[in-house]
Design a protein around this motif. Structure first.
Motif, PDB file in Angstrom:
ATOM      1  N   GLY A 116       5.477   2.335  -4.958  1.00 49.35           N
ATOM      2  CA  GLY A 116       5.311   3.343  -3.905  1.00 49.35           C
ATOM      3  C   GLY A 116       6.660   3.889  -3.462  1.00 49.35           C
ATOM      4  O   GLY A 116       7.623   3.137  -3.308  1.00 49.35           O
ATOM      5  N   GLN A 162      -7.212  10.128  -4.456  1.00 49.87           N
ATOM      6  CA  GLN A 162      -6.506  11.269  -3.877  1.00 49.87           C
ATOM      7  C   GLN A 162      -6.587  12.501  -4.780  1.00 49.87           C
ATOM      8  O   GLN A 162      -6.687  13.623  -4.288  1.00 49.87           O
ATOM      9  N   ASN A 164      -0.155   8.634  -2.427  1.00 50.84           N
ATOM     10  CA  ASN A 164      -0.016   7.238  -2.822  1.00 50.84           C
ATOM     11  C   ASN A 164       1.039   7.093  -3.905  1.00 50.84           C
ATOM     12  O   ASN A 164       1.818   6.146  -3.904  1.00 50.84           O
ATOM     13  N   ASN A 188      -4.682   6.306  -6.298  1.00 50.63           N
ATOM     14  CA  ASN A 188      -4.226   7.622  -6.742  1.00 50.63           C
ATOM     15  C   ASN A 188      -5.399   8.474  -7.235  1.00 50.63           C
ATOM     16  O   ASN A 188      -5.473   9.672  -6.952  1.00 50.63           O
ATOM     17  N   ASP A 229      -4.896   1.483  -0.334  1.00 51.06           N
ATOM     18  CA  ASP A 229      -3.499   1.843  -0.551  1.00 51.06           C
ATOM     19  C   ASP A 229      -3.203   1.747  -2.042  1.00 51.06           C
ATOM     20  O   ASP A 229      -3.332   0.683  -2.641  1.00 51.06           O
ATOM     21  N   THR A 236      -5.066  11.405   3.310  1.00 55.28           N
ATOM     22  CA  THR A 236      -4.202  10.270   3.624  1.00 55.28           C
ATOM     23  C   THR A 236      -4.386   9.160   2.588  1.00 55.28           C
ATOM     24  O   THR A 236      -5.305   9.192   1.779  1.00 55.28           O
ATOM     25  N   LYS A 237      -3.480   8.187   2.637  1.00 54.48           N
ATOM     26  CA  LYS A 237      -3.552   7.093   1.659  1.00 54.48           C
ATOM     27  C   LYS A 237      -4.808   6.247   1.866  1.00 54.48           C
ATOM     28  O   LYS A 237      -5.458   5.843   0.899  1.00 54.48           O
ATOM     29  N   THR A 246      -0.501  12.659   2.185  1.00 52.51           N
ATOM     30  CA  THR A 246       0.428  11.535   2.150  1.00 52.51           C
ATOM     31  C   THR A 246       0.209  10.842   0.802  1.00 52.51           C
ATOM     32  O   THR A 246      -0.669   9.992   0.666  1.00 52.51           O
TER      33      THR A 246
END
Length: 337
Positions: A178, A87, A107, A84, A81, A47-48, A105
């Protein structure tokens, strides 16, 4: 073409994930028949962030569905948030742990393409939740809200509620660049019937969807645009923060506030007049369908494809003619289902 992340960037992402790893690995006992094997199916979730209530709900729903399917869920998240690099590191971590599928999900809709490609090349099915990649076929499938449509619904309701009053619009956006942020922003303008850069837009700030940042941003905007009467917000925390600033300025009867999310807290805020209307999403549905798709793929080779709209619904106690909406009683029964 997108450059491969540097070794230094990956290290930073890995460090950011250390906290997520401490609590994020969750599984269940037992095993599942995976294509004739007794090996338990492993599903990764990225997730973000791990703190935003939307992603908390998504993770909880994914865990429940994995438990019901006899699969193991390994949950990781970016540190903030827009993280990147975190992730990218999470995807690499999950591949190394031997997951058969990854739900993410993203970013950045394009910044993780190399990592996704590497995972798919290794035989891992990758499914986007909530946010589509660019291009969309960079993943095997997407289960998400049509965020452009959600933005349109918000814009149409705010415009209709404002009526014949000349609009002075303020936009509290999320994170620059985003995909979700862009779709909702553009959708609101489309629904309201104004162009980007129009004179009716008297203020705009980025909030990262954070309540405290949104309150500060709105306080600053009210100094420059005290006549604001229409407010777009990227999500319900931003709407709640903006409301505090508006209330502090004594302007609650002046500003029409719209939002997107559909959390139980957000629905309660609509009921209490903090937000005029919100557009409900269904993150639990995204997570459940994503987990099911991975399990089915492992069990019988059926691979999902394309974009699946998991739906959205305008929630308000002040409906307007021509717009489909549900009241807050319905919203309370269905929030984030």
């Amino acid at each position: 073409m997108f450059a491969q992340p540097t070794k230094r960037a990956l290290s930073a992402g890995a460090l950011a994930l250390a906290g997520a790893l401490a609590f994020g690995v969750a599984g269940c006992s037992g095993s599942s028949d995976s294509g004739g094997s007794d090996e338990q199916i492993k599903v990764g979730l990225v997730t973000k962030t791990d703190s935003n209530p939307f992603f908390v709900k998504l993770r909880e729903a994914a865990q429940a569905q994995a438990d019901a399917s006899g699969a193991e869920l390994i949950s990781l998240a970016g540190a903030f948030d827009g993280d990147n690099e975190g992730q990218v590191a999470a995807i690499e971590n999950l591949v190394s742990q031997g997951v058969q599928g990854i739900l993410i999900t993203p970013n950045s809709s394009s910044g993780i393409l190399n990592a996704i490609k590497s995972a798919r090349d290794a035989g891992v099915i990758v499914i986007a939740l909530d946010t589509a990649t660019e291009p969309e076929d960079a993943v095997d499938a997407t289960f998400a809200t049509d965020n452009l449509a959600a933005g349109v619904s918000q814009g149409e309701w705010v415009k209709a509620t404002l009526g014949d009053t000349a609009p002075q619009i303020v936009m509290l956006d999320g994170t620059p660049g985003g995909t979700v942020d862009t779709f909702r922003h553009d959708g609101f303008l489309q629904g309201f019937g104004v162009e980007e850069g129009a004179a009716e837009i008297v203020g705009q700030e980025n909030t990262n969807g954070d309540q405290t940042k949104a309150q500060t941003a709105m306080e600053n905007l009210l100094q420059r645009a005290p006549g604001v009467n229409a407010l777009y917000t990227i999500n319900e925390p931003a709407a709640a923060g903006a409301y505090e600033a508006i209330k502090g300025a004594g302007l609650t009867d002046q500003v029409v506030i719209g939002s997107v999310d559909g959390s139980c807290t957000g629905v309660e805020n609509v009921k209490n007049g903090v937000i005029g209307a919100t557009v409900m999403q269904f993150p639990a549905k995204m997570a459940e369908q994503g987990v099911d798709a991975v399990v089915k793929y492992v069990q019988d080779g059926t691979k999902p494809s394309g974009f699946t709209d998991t739906g959205s619904q305008l929630i308000t106690d002040t409906p307007v003619d021509g717009l489909d909406s549900k009241d807050t009683s319905w919203g309370a029964e269905n929030c984030w289902g």
